[in-house]
Design a protein around this motif. Sequence first.
Motif, short mmCIF file in Angstrom:
data_model
loop_
_atom_site.label_atom_id
_atom_site.label_comp_id
_atom_site.label_asym_id
_atom_site.label_seq_id
_atom_site.Cartn_x
_atom_site.Cartn_y
_atom_site.Cartn_z
N VAL A 1 0.83 -1.21 0.00
CA VAL A 1 0.00 0.00 0.00
C VAL A 1 0.87 1.27 0.00
N GLU A 2 1.80 1.35 0.95
CA GLU A 2 2.56 2.59 1.11
C GLU A 2 3.70 2.72 0.10
N ASN A 3 4.38 1.62 -0.17
CA ASN A 3 5.57 1.70 -1.03
C ASN A 3 5.27 1.49 -2.51
N HIS A 4 4.10 0.86 -2.80
CA HIS A 4 3.77 0.60 -4.19
C HIS A 4 2.41 1.18 -4.59
N CYS A 5 1.78 1.92 -3.68
CA CYS A 5 0.48 2.57 -3.95
C CYS A 5 -0.57 1.57 -4.42
N GLY A 6 -0.46 0.32 -3.96
CA GLY A 6 -1.39 -0.73 -4.38
C GLY A 6 -2.30 -1.15 -3.26
N SER A 7 -2.75 -2.39 -3.32
CA SER A 7 -3.64 -2.94 -2.29
C SER A 7 -3.37 -4.43 -2.12
N LEU A 8 -3.63 -4.90 -0.90
CA LEU A 8 -3.51 -6.33 -0.57
C LEU A 8 -4.71 -6.72 0.26
N GLU A 9 -5.49 -7.67 -0.26
CA GLU A 9 -6.69 -8.12 0.44
C GLU A 9 -6.70 -9.64 0.49
N TYR A 10 -7.45 -10.17 1.48
CA TYR A 10 -7.63 -11.62 1.52
C TYR A 10 -9.13 -11.92 1.48
N ILE A 11 -9.45 -13.00 0.81
CA ILE A 11 -10.83 -13.42 0.66
C ILE A 11 -10.90 -14.91 0.99
N ILE A 12 -11.96 -15.32 1.69
CA ILE A 12 -12.20 -16.74 1.93
C ILE A 12 -13.34 -17.17 1.03
N CYS A 13 -13.04 -17.99 0.03
CA CYS A 13 -14.04 -18.41 -0.94
C CYS A 13 -14.68 -19.72 -0.48
N ASP A 14 -16.00 -19.83 -0.67
CA ASP A 14 -16.72 -21.01 -0.21
C ASP A 14 -16.19 -22.29 -0.85
N SER A 15 -15.84 -22.25 -2.13
CA SER A 15 -15.47 -23.47 -2.84
C SER A 15 -13.99 -23.51 -3.22
N VAL A 16 -13.22 -22.54 -2.77
CA VAL A 16 -11.81 -22.51 -3.16
C VAL A 16 -10.91 -22.63 -1.93
N GLY A 17 -10.97 -21.69 -1.07
CA GLY A 17 -10.08 -21.67 0.09
C GLY A 17 -9.71 -20.25 0.42
N ILE A 18 -8.42 -20.02 0.65
CA ILE A 18 -7.94 -18.68 0.97
C ILE A 18 -7.41 -18.03 -0.30
N ASN A 19 -7.77 -16.79 -0.50
CA ASN A 19 -7.45 -16.10 -1.74
C ASN A 19 -6.85 -14.73 -1.40
N PHE A 20 -5.55 -14.55 -1.72
CA PHE A 20 -4.91 -13.24 -1.56
C PHE A 20 -4.89 -12.54 -2.90
N VAL A 21 -5.22 -11.24 -2.89
CA VAL A 21 -5.26 -10.47 -4.13
C VAL A 21 -4.36 -9.24 -3.96
N ILE A 22 -3.35 -9.14 -4.82
CA ILE A 22 -2.45 -7.99 -4.83
C ILE A 22 -2.73 -7.17 -6.08
N LYS A 23 -2.84 -5.86 -5.90
CA LYS A 23 -3.01 -4.97 -7.04
C LYS A 23 -1.92 -3.91 -7.00
N ILE A 24 -1.21 -3.78 -8.13
CA ILE A 24 -0.14 -2.77 -8.25
C ILE A 24 -0.49 -1.87 -9.43
N PRO A 25 -0.62 -0.57 -9.20
CA PRO A 25 -1.05 0.34 -10.26
C PRO A 25 -0.07 0.34 -11.43
N LEU A 26 -0.62 0.49 -12.62
CA LEU A 26 0.19 0.60 -13.84
C LEU A 26 0.65 2.04 -14.01
N ILE A 27 1.41 2.52 -13.06
CA ILE A 27 1.89 3.91 -13.12
C ILE A 27 3.18 3.99 -13.92
N HIS A 28 4.12 3.10 -13.58
CA HIS A 28 5.42 3.10 -14.27
C HIS A 28 5.61 1.73 -14.93
N VAL A 29 5.37 1.65 -16.20
CA VAL A 29 5.56 0.40 -16.91
C VAL A 29 6.29 0.68 -18.24
N TYR A 30 6.92 -0.37 -18.73
CA TYR A 30 7.43 -0.29 -20.11
C TYR A 30 7.52 -1.69 -20.67
#
Length: 465
Positions: free
Chosen positions: A436-465
């Motif tokens: 969040v602080e160093n990459h301006c993104g997000s980290l969340e966890y979700i518990i899915c009924d039919s899957v298990g534990i699900n971590f989701v990382i999002k990193i903004p496409l600010i600096h890409v090439y």
Amino acid sequence: MEFETENINNPSQIKNENHNHLKTILVIDDSPTNLEVLYETLSYAGYEVLVEMDGLSGIEQVNQNPPDLILLDVMMPKIDGFETCRQLQANPATKDIPIIFITALTEAEEKLKGLTLGAVDYITKPFQQEEVLARVKLHLKLRYLNLELTLQKQQLEDRVKERTAELSQTLEELKQTQLKLIQSEKTSALGQIVAGVSHEVNNPVGLISTNLYYANQYIQDLIDLVKIYQHKFPDFSIEISEKIDSMDLPHILQDLPKLLSSMKLGTDNIRGIIQSLQNFSRADGVEKKYIDIHEGIETTLMILQYRIKAQTKRPPIKVIKQYGNLPKVGCYPGQLNQVFMYLLNYLIDSLEKSYIYNHNLSEHKIVPGSDTLAQLLNLQLKIITDLDKENIIIRIENNAFTLHDSPIDEIKQNFTNAFKEERNHLGFSISRELIVENHCGSLEYIICDSVGINFVIKIPLIHVY
């Protein structure tokens, strides 16, 4: 005669004790004469005076307009002064109002009864006006001091609570800072160790790898020479024939190049492992670096191979990769690797716990050889990467809860409780802060009924090439 009044039942409304005209006194007496005398005396002294002629009316008046002090006759119709006092003392809203009994009873038992019920004093009939005013003034002053003390006590408690909250927050911040420093020191120490070990290992591995190249050429030349010799001179002496048979020369000629090739592959693997360790533990500079996210994931998976393989308590974990076509993105590679390591370790831990739970369950409820038991052995880690218009998305999940027999709400609650454990909570907190602080993104966890534990990382496409 009426006076403007502001009583002192609320500590925040405490006024100077000399402002007698701001204090209200309720007189409850069934004698009109006594009421008239007390009204004139107290009013002349600057008090707001209210009067009632029976206990029930007095109680109602107190509930509607709480006075600062009550003068209460003992002998009255309907309910006497003792019962009136008892009811007022039983009410939390009125129990702190001081009550002075007015009575012609002089027996000690009667006075003791009134004081036991909560009265603060007695005035004996026939009363003297100076005595009434003196006792009223004394108990109003005591009332004022008690209210002031209560206010100061409340303010002190509020300050203590506020200070305690500040200290607790400071302590938590120091704890988090200490953990980050420890983590930073560990990462730095790991980088130094890896750099030192890499230097020491790369030299002999490089030497072996280089010499293997020439050894392979020399051995191939010798094999060719042996084959030419066998072709030109097919008839050997008995001694040479016996030696060829004992050493199994055909097998050696066939297997020796494979042996050298395996040794070369081994040295390449060692170099790859060392390079992965260097990539994982490299220190991040001030500026972000453009990297392929998949390289960091692969490096972390390589380091965790010992955990992914089959263990004595569980079968191997199958890693499923669904990588999207991602651009290189500016980030801090070491920090991202640290996050990948924590999340993957946590998911492996939960898979192992889930397997033990389900395995114990299968001994009672799952028939050996059934499809359900076969699914039970299929422990999975799935890594999915993709991107949308704004973010690179990294989804890391497992199938820890697929076969649980417990209700999903119970499983979620158990997971949430476990996640609040100190180690996991702090690990996730540090990982989230890095994203969040160093990459301006997000980290969340979700518990899915039919899957298990699900971590989701999002990193903004600010600096890409």
